[in-house]
Design a protein around this motif. Structure first.
Motif, PDB file in Angstrom:
ATOM      1  N   THR A   1       3.084   1.803  -3.081  1.00 14.16           N
ATOM      2  CA  THR A   1       2.311   2.215  -4.248  1.00 14.16           C
ATOM      3  C   THR A   1       1.898   3.683  -4.145  1.00 14.16           C
ATOM      4  OG1 THR A   1       1.492  -0.034  -4.408  1.00 14.16           O
ATOM      5  CG2 THR A   1       0.380   1.607  -5.752  1.00 14.16           C
TER       6      THR A   1
ATOM      7  N   GLY B   1       4.894   1.670  -7.288  1.00  9.14           N
ATOM      8  CA  GLY B   1       4.169   0.448  -7.613  1.00  9.14           C
ATOM      9  C   GLY B   1       4.924  -0.460  -8.570  1.00  9.14           C
TER      10      GLY B   1
ATOM     11  N   TYR C   1       0.828  -1.196   0.000  1.00  5.61           N
ATOM     12  CA  TYR C   1       0.000   0.000   0.000  1.00  5.61           C
ATOM     13  C   TYR C   1       0.868   1.253   0.000  1.00  5.61           C
ATOM     14  CZ  TYR C   1      -3.305   3.535   1.608  1.00  5.61           C
ATOM     15  OH  TYR C   1      -4.058   4.669   1.712  1.00  5.61           O
ATOM     16  N   TYR C   2       1.795   1.325   0.954  1.00  4.64           N
ATOM     17  CA  TYR C   2       2.569   2.559   1.063  1.00  4.64           C
ATOM     18  C   TYR C   2       3.564   2.742  -0.086  1.00  4.64           C
ATOM     19  CZ  TYR C   2       0.380   3.783   5.407  1.00  4.64           C
ATOM     20  OH  TYR C   2      -0.554   4.149   6.326  1.00  4.64           O
TER      21      TYR C   2
END
Lengths: 267, 304
Positions: free
Chosen positions: A123, A128, A120-121
């Motif tokens: 990206t 990503g 999550y972080y």
């Protein structure tokens, strides 16, 4: 809202052969939950010393720091730090570098959940596509993005930023300020940043604390920055208020910061 | 015909599938005595552009001409100031400059060369440090030596390749003023490469953005019609400053910016709280999964 982080009469003294050198003296600052505060001042004024005491990386000589109701002793993962250079382990990928801390603070979570946090972080900071690259394969700006992701992924009580973009060129710095602001906007972490870049301070902060020149640095002036968030750089560059803030800070740095030194010399 | 001209210049490195286009379709016309700043990202190809003008590299396509003559090799006509100063560490300030002056003005008598060197050391305010070696000088002072060395060759054009990027903000401001003053005194043609838009506005007549690579090219040039000497603080209020600044930054962050990588991926952020590592791990037992945000309940306890 009550104060979330409180620095009271914070003092740092180093013993030297010529007697004690007072770097920071009776520094007081209260930060509200979710507030973004910046310390600005010249090199050597002691602003990084304040930050490193808050990080627990530097012993406190006098006074104390309370974070979320507890007095701070030593370093800990409840404070996420973004250093000037990202200090990544060169033999680990970006993903593994961020996972290192996540494994520690989320040890009760499942492997899957930990992976989700890291992905999550990485990206949201724009990596990503480059998660599984090693630091040597990344540009300076991308490495600093990993450093930002690493700090946020710990879900710390407080985010500490020590001249986070000081080593980047002016344009990459603008890009990364945007990235930082985006991630910060998602989490609303309480943050303290140290910088000497006037534009950076205005763009990111809710409040800017100007420090006088050391030795024995103290708070010289405080500026509230009330631009609504999310902030847009292009709109800000047209706002007359932006230039008034800029003028205020530049004048302080050019005149008042030195004023004190002159007084000391004259005495 | 302009003093310095680049027409349809392209440059890349490597062959076949590994080929990387660095610059494409560069058209640049600079008049004699003009001060032009080229602003762009790190890695965009700014230094490659400078090397082409300097003659350290040849373009793959297009031409570089100075006063109508094609540039094919480096020459003391075009003096460069590099970001890393490039001074010889075992020579003093005076000797470093003498190295260039003795080469270019080998037909001059020794005392004339000596006076010439002293003049340029004085121009950059280094007379008290003339016998010092580079490692005894600060970064700002070393860069002044490098500027003095370049100017002492009396070049037709002065090329400044991010000369101030390695310096701190305050030293940079001092040297910007000094570069503007030296330019006003010497009336040389100057090309400055920088990543700092404000720096460009402080010193240049014209600013040209270089888009992000690969295949970087020059954007629309912006004239800086602000009278000299320019005052940093007054500039801050100047509406012209704001317009120029915004125009360049908008170009560099917009159409001249780096291509944005877009990834479409479903992202999940687990709603869990970190553990307090100051509590020994054994004591967390009894709870094998992390605390979820929704499990945290606010309790108010009244105390007397």
């Amino acid at each position: 809202m009550s104060d979330y982080c409180e620095l009271s009469n914070l003092t740092k003294v180093y013993p030297t052969p010529k007697g004690p050198a007072v770097i920071v003296k009776d520094f007081n600052l209260r930060i509200k939950k979710g507030e973004f505060v910046t310390l600005i001042g010249h090199s050597g004024c002691g602003k990084s010393t304040v930050l490193s005491m808050l990080a627990g990386l530097n012993d406190i000589s006098g006074g104390g720091i309370i974070l979320a109701g507890k007095e701070l002793v030593g370093p800990g993962p409840d404070r996420g730090i973004v250093f000037q250079s990202p200090c990544l382990l060169p033999w680990l990928t970006a993903f593994e570098n961020v996972m290192l801390g996540v494994d520690q603070v989320f040890f009760t979570a499942s492997k899957e959940e930990r992976r989700e946090i890291v992905e999550y972080y990485l990206t949201v900071v724009g990596l990503g596509d480059a998660m599984h690259k090693r630091p040597t394969e990344l540009s300076q700006g991308m490495r600093q993005r990993v450093g930002i992701a690493r700090a946020f992924a710990l879900k710390p009580k407080m985010l500490l930023l020590d001249e986070p973009f000081g080593m980047l060129d002016a344009l990459t710095r603008i890009e990364l300020q945007q990235v930082l602001l985006e991630v910060w906007g998602r989490t609303q972490l309480t943050a303290l940043m140290v910088t000497h870049d006037v534009d950076e301070a205005i763009f990111l902060s809710d409040r800017i604390v100007m420090m006088t020149n050391g030795p024995a640095a103290e708070v010289g002036d405080i500026l509230e920055v009330k631009f609504p968030r999310p902030r847009n750089r292009a709109a800000l560059l047209e706002d007359a208020e932006y230039y008034r803030h800029r003028e205020h800070l530049i004048t302080f740095l050019e005149e008042r910061a030195h004023h004190r030194t002159r007084l000391v010399q004259a005495a | 015909m302009a003093f310095l001209e680049l027409n349809n210049v392209s440059k890349g490195y490597g062959f076949g599938p590994k080929r990387a286009e660095v610059l494409r379709d560069i058209n640049l016309h600079i008049n004699e005595g003009e001060f032009v700043a080229i602003v762009g990202y790190s890695g965009a190809g700014k230094t490659t552009l400078m090397s082409l003008i300097a003659g350290l590299q040849r373009p793959d396509e297009g031409t570089v001409t100075l006063r109508g003559e094609t540039v094919t090799e480096p020459s003391p006509d075009r003096a460069i100031v590099f970001q890393n100063y490039s001074l010889l560490p075992w020579l003093s300030v005076f000797e470093n400059i003498a190295l260039a002056v003795d080469e270019v003005f080998s037909d001059w008598p020794a005392d004339k060369r000596r006076a010439h060197i002293e003049k340029y050391i004085a121009m950059v305010n280094l007379t008290p440090a003339r016998e010092k070696k580079p490692n005894e000088l600060s970064g700002g002072m070393r860069q002044r030596v490098s500027v003095a060395r370049a100017l002492a060759m009396d070049p037709k054009i002065l090329l400044l390749d991010e000369p101030l990027s390695a310096l701190d903000a305050l030293t940079r401001a001092v040297l910007q003023d000094e570069i503007a003053r030296i330019w006003a005194d010497s009336k040389k043609t100057v090309v400055l490469i920088t990543n700092d838009v404000d720096e460009g506005i402080m010193v240049a007549d014209r600013i040209i953005p270089l888009s992000a690579g690969p295949g970087a090219t020059l954007g629309p040039s912006v004239q800086v019609d602000i009278e000299r000497p320019r005052d940093r603080r007054a500039l801050n209020h100047d509406p012209r400053f704001k317009v120029i600044r915004k125009e360049i930054i908008t170009y560099l962050l917009g159409q001249g910016g780096r291509p944005k990588a877009s990834v479409t991926r479903k992202l999940v952020l687990p709603d869990i709280e970190p553990e307090d590592l100051t509590i020994p791990r054994g004591l967390v037992s009894g709870r094998l999964s992390p605390i979820r945000r929704r499990e945290i309940k606010q309790e108010t306890v009244e105390v007397e």
